[in-house]
Design an enzyme around this catalytic site. Structure first.
Site, short mmCIF file in Angstrom:
data_model
loop_
_atom_site.label_atom_id
_atom_site.label_comp_id
_atom_site.label_asym_id
_atom_site.label_seq_id
_atom_site.Cartn_x
_atom_site.Cartn_y
_atom_site.Cartn_z
CG ASP A 76 -2.07 0.91 1.16
OD1 ASP A 76 -3.21 0.45 1.15
OD2 ASP A 76 -1.83 2.14 1.10
CG ASN A 87 -12.55 -1.04 4.09
OD1 ASN A 87 -12.85 -1.57 5.16
ND2 ASN A 87 -11.45 -0.31 3.95
CD GLN A 121 -14.91 -0.78 -2.48
OE1 GLN A 121 -16.09 -0.99 -2.19
NE2 GLN A 121 -14.28 -1.42 -3.45
CG HIS A 136 -8.65 -3.15 -2.24
ND1 HIS A 136 -9.59 -2.42 -2.94
CD2 HIS A 136 -8.48 -2.51 -1.06
CE1 HIS A 136 -9.94 -1.37 -2.22
NE2 HIS A 136 -9.30 -1.42 -1.07
P1 5GP Z 1 -9.86 1.17 0.61
O1 5GP Z 1 -10.05 2.40 1.45
O2 5GP Z 1 -10.53 1.29 -0.73
O3 5GP Z 1 -10.21 -0.11 1.33
O4 5GP Z 1 -8.30 1.07 0.38
C1 5GP Z 1 -7.62 1.65 -0.68
C2 5GP Z 1 -6.15 1.56 -0.35
O5 5GP Z 1 -5.42 1.69 -1.54
C3 5GP Z 1 -5.65 2.65 0.59
O6 5GP Z 1 -5.03 2.04 1.72
C4 5GP Z 1 -4.66 3.45 -0.25
O7 5GP Z 1 -3.54 3.88 0.49
C5 5GP Z 1 -4.27 2.46 -1.32
N1 5GP Z 1 -3.93 3.05 -2.61
C6 5GP Z 1 -4.66 3.98 -3.30
N2 5GP Z 1 -4.08 4.26 -4.48
C7 5GP Z 1 -2.96 3.50 -4.55
C8 5GP Z 1 -1.94 3.36 -5.54
O8 5GP Z 1 -1.94 4.00 -6.60
N3 5GP Z 1 -0.94 2.47 -5.27
C9 5GP Z 1 -0.90 1.74 -4.10
N4 5GP Z 1 0.13 0.90 -3.94
N5 5GP Z 1 -1.84 1.85 -3.15
C10 5GP Z 1 -2.86 2.72 -3.36
#
Ligand code: 5GP
Ligand code: ZN
Length: 135
Positions: free
Chosen positions: A31, A87, A94, A100
């Site tokens: 992440d 999420n 999310q 993911h």
């Molecule tokens: P969510 O909130 O949708 O469950 O988690 C999304 C996650 O993706 C977050 O922890 C955020 O830091 C990560 N993330 C968002 N954009 C990118 C990206 O371009 N590259 C990587 N490696 N992680 C990302």
């Protein structure tokens, strides 16, 4: 693959990421904004918006991969525990709408919290919820 989806592009190697594991169906990446050292994401290479859209077979493979990654990461990072977080939809936190699973190593004194405010429920209220779900 959804060409407007950042995780489709990462999972399929169009945008670089720190890859910890890859096979035909999945890529596991670090992440970008980790909760702790080693915070990683399991991404299916196919686009599914969330858990509701995930085929059963893929869901089973995700859990198996989560176990394998958690075991290896715990050994290599020397973490003291592990959270698996996933999420679905904005209300649940999310932010990227490509399924993911978060793999979050936990360390003593890491100063992070994955928590909620517990509600007080009577046995009758719990029973009503149980009925709503199961009947
Ligand atoms: P969510 O909130 O949708 O469950 O988690 C999304 C996650 O993706 C977050 O922890 C955020 O830091 C990560 N993330 C968002 N954009 C990118 C990206 O371009 N590259 C990587 N490696 N992680 C990302
Ligand atoms: Zn996608």
């Amino acid at each position: 693959m959804d060409h407007n989806c950042i995780f489709c592009k990462i999972a399929n190697g169009e945008i670089p990421a720190k890859t910890l594991y890859e096979d035909e169906e999945f890529r596991v990446i670090l992440d970008l904004a980790p909760a702790t050292k080693g915070h990683a994401l399991i991404l299916p290479k196919s686009h599914y918006k969330n858990l509701y859209e995930l085929p059963d077979e893929t869901a089973a493979k995700v859990m198996k991969l989560a176990k394998k990654m958690a075991t290896t990461m715990t050994e290599k990072l020397g973490c003291d525990g592990f959270n698996i977080v996933q999420n679905n939809n904005e209300v649940a936190g999310q932010t990227v709408f490509h399924f993911h699973m978060h793999l979050i190593p936990r360390y003593e004194n890491d100063n992070q919290r994955i928590s909620w405010n517990p509600l007080e429920m009577t046995q009758d209220e719990l029973e009503a919820v149980k009925k709503q779900i199961t009947e």
